[in-house]
Design a protein around this motif. Structure first.
Motif, mmCIF file in Angstrom:
data_model
loop_
_atom_site.group_PDB
_atom_site.id
_atom_site.type_symbol
_atom_site.label_atom_id
_atom_site.label_comp_id
_atom_site.label_asym_id
_atom_site.label_seq_id
_atom_site.Cartn_x
_atom_site.Cartn_y
_atom_site.Cartn_z
ATOM 1 N N THR A 1 -4.661 3.550 13.821
ATOM 2 C CA THR A 1 -5.417 4.796 13.676
ATOM 3 C C THR A 1 -4.561 5.908 13.086
ATOM 4 O OG1 THR A 1 -4.821 5.546 15.883
ATOM 5 C CG2 THR A 1 -6.861 4.233 15.676
ATOM 6 N N LEU A 2 -5.213 6.990 12.719
ATOM 7 C CA LEU A 2 -4.503 8.174 12.236
ATOM 8 C C LEU A 2 -3.584 8.737 13.318
ATOM 9 C CD1 LEU A 2 -7.237 10.108 10.244
ATOM 10 C CD2 LEU A 2 -5.295 8.856 9.344
ATOM 11 N N GLY A 3 -4.004 8.649 14.555
ATOM 12 C CA GLY A 3 -3.168 9.121 15.653
ATOM 13 C C GLY A 3 -1.869 8.343 15.730
ATOM 14 N N GLN B 1 -6.936 9.261 1.882
ATOM 15 C CA GLN B 1 -5.906 8.472 1.197
ATOM 16 C C GLN B 1 -5.243 7.488 2.159
ATOM 17 O OE1 GLN B 1 -5.238 8.547 -2.205
ATOM 18 N NE2 GLN B 1 -7.122 9.731 -2.117
ATOM 19 N N LEU B 2 -4.939 7.961 3.346
ATOM 20 C CA LEU B 2 -4.318 7.081 4.341
ATOM 21 C C LEU B 2 -5.304 5.990 4.766
ATOM 22 C CD1 LEU B 2 -1.757 6.529 5.900
ATOM 23 C CD2 LEU B 2 -2.603 8.014 7.714
ATOM 24 N N HIS B 3 -6.560 6.356 4.903
ATOM 25 C CA HIS B 3 -7.600 5.384 5.249
ATOM 26 C C HIS B 3 -7.667 4.290 4.175
ATOM 27 C CE1 HIS B 3 -11.059 4.145 7.562
ATOM 28 N NE2 HIS B 3 -11.786 4.089 6.465
ATOM 29 N N PHE B 4 -7.566 4.690 2.913
ATOM 30 C CA PHE B 4 -7.568 3.727 1.809
ATOM 31 C C PHE B 4 -6.379 2.772 1.938
ATOM 32 C CE2 PHE B 4 -5.866 2.676 -2.424
ATOM 33 C CZ PHE B 4 -6.875 1.838 -2.859
ATOM 34 N N ALA C 1 0.821 -1.203 0.000
ATOM 35 C CA ALA C 1 0.000 0.000 0.000
ATOM 36 C C ALA C 1 0.856 1.254 0.000
ATOM 37 C CB ALA C 1 -0.930 0.008 1.207
ATOM 38 N N ALA C 2 2.061 1.167 0.495
ATOM 39 C CA ALA C 2 2.941 2.342 0.547
ATOM 40 C C ALA C 2 3.322 2.799 -0.852
ATOM 41 C CB ALA C 2 4.187 2.029 1.357
ATOM 42 N N ASP C 3 3.225 1.919 -1.843
ATOM 43 C CA ASP C 3 3.553 2.296 -3.208
ATOM 44 C C ASP C 3 2.632 3.373 -3.752
ATOM 45 O OD1 ASP C 3 5.658 0.552 -3.268
ATOM 46 O OD2 ASP C 3 4.534 -1.051 -4.245
ATOM 47 N N VAL C 4 1.438 3.469 -3.221
ATOM 48 C CA VAL C 4 0.489 4.466 -3.735
ATOM 49 C C VAL C 4 0.719 5.843 -3.118
ATOM 50 C CG1 VAL C 4 -1.258 2.697 -4.155
ATOM 51 C CG2 VAL C 4 -1.335 4.017 -2.034
ATOM 52 N N LEU C 5 1.673 5.951 -2.208
ATOM 53 C CA LEU C 5 1.932 7.221 -1.548
ATOM 54 C C LEU C 5 2.797 8.106 -2.443
ATOM 55 C CD1 LEU C 5 2.711 6.016 2.081
ATOM 56 C CD2 LEU C 5 0.556 6.863 1.187
ATOM 57 N N SER C 6 2.234 9.164 -2.960
ATOM 58 C CA SER C 6 2.977 10.103 -3.795
ATOM 59 C C SER C 6 3.755 11.065 -2.906
ATOM 60 C CB SER C 6 2.002 10.882 -4.676
ATOM 61 O OG SER C 6 1.185 11.721 -3.865
ATOM 62 N N ASP C 7 4.658 11.819 -3.527
ATOM 63 C CA ASP C 7 5.429 12.808 -2.768
ATOM 64 C C ASP C 7 4.505 13.854 -2.156
ATOM 65 O OD1 ASP C 7 7.815 11.561 -3.278
ATOM 66 O OD2 ASP C 7 8.264 12.773 -5.058
ATOM 67 N N LEU D 1 -6.574 -1.287 2.454
ATOM 68 C CA LEU D 1 -5.864 -2.171 1.529
ATOM 69 C C LEU D 1 -4.901 -3.090 2.284
ATOM 70 C CD1 LEU D 1 -5.336 -2.771 -1.513
ATOM 71 C CD2 LEU D 1 -3.542 -1.027 -1.401
ATOM 72 N N THR D 2 -4.186 -2.540 3.227
ATOM 73 C CA THR D 2 -3.222 -3.306 4.012
ATOM 74 C C THR D 2 -3.928 -4.317 4.912
ATOM 75 O OG1 THR D 2 -1.709 -1.434 3.950
ATOM 76 C CG2 THR D 2 -1.285 -3.111 5.616
ATOM 77 N N LEU D 3 -5.037 -3.907 5.539
ATOM 78 C CA LEU D 3 -5.798 -4.834 6.377
ATOM 79 C C LEU D 3 -6.340 -5.999 5.557
ATOM 80 C CD1 LEU D 3 -7.779 -2.375 8.663
ATOM 81 C CD2 LEU D 3 -5.955 -3.941 9.370
#
Length: 180
Positions: free
Chosen positions: A54-56, A116-119, A3-9, A123-125
């Motif tokens: 969580t986001l926290g 985006q992070l929730h997505f 899932a980290a691959d979808v993280l853009s700059d 995906l990871t879960l």
């Protein structure tokens, strides 16, 4: 951690900004979140694992100077733990929704980052649950095969122990019979 691959700059930059905004509230949010989880009758093990995705928790990882990939790896680890604890995916989503309701209001860019992070978390879960269920299925079929191929009770028990030991990645296994 695919899932980290979808993280853009751009997303990485905005994640750091989200971390800066959330960090002062993380401890308070976590206490409130755990209180809600207790109201949902979830065990301490469930609470700890859910709190870690969580986001926290992401904000804490990022504020410690760790890359976003570290948080995704954490989600994968705790996702497998939740799968092994048999917490249904809808219950996880409900818990994460409870956490989202605790968050302070946010502007458009931060809402986008959160989504985006929730997505990525979802995906990871999904991947973590698949890994656990696949391993369980392989163990079940191997035990079934051992049962069919064994010619005696002694052979069956010995091969069951070997199979379960391998499935659990244990260094050793023992079987204790309460009675014959």
């Amino acid at each position: 951690a695919d899932a980290a691959d979808v993280l853009s700059d751009q997303l990485r930059t905005q994640l750091q900004r989200l971390s800066d905004v959330l960090n002062p509230y993380v401890d308070s949010l976590d206490r409130k979140f755990r209180s809600r989880l207790r109201e949902m009758n979830l065990s301490k093990l469930h609470q700890n694992a859910l709190s870690a995705i969580t986001l926290g928790s992401a904000a804490q990882v990022l504020s410690a100077g760790q890359p976003a990939l570290r948080f995704i790896e954490q989600v994968e680890y705790y996702g497998r733990r939740l799968a092994k604890l048999n917490l249904a995916p809808p219950a996880i989503m409900a818990a994460l929704q409870e956490y989202d309701e605790l968050l302070p209001g946010e502007e458009g860019n931060l809402r986008w980052v959160r989504e985006q992070l929730h997505f990525c978390v979802i995906l990871t879960l999904n991947n973590a649950y698949y890994q656990v269920r696949e391993a369980e299925t392989q163990a079940f079929y191997e035990l079934f095969r051992v049962e069919l191929e064994s010619r005696s009770l002694e052979e069956l028990l010995k091969r069951f122990l070997e199979t379960l030991s391998m499935s659990c990645a244990a260094d050793a296994a023992s079987l204790f019979l309460l009675s014959e």
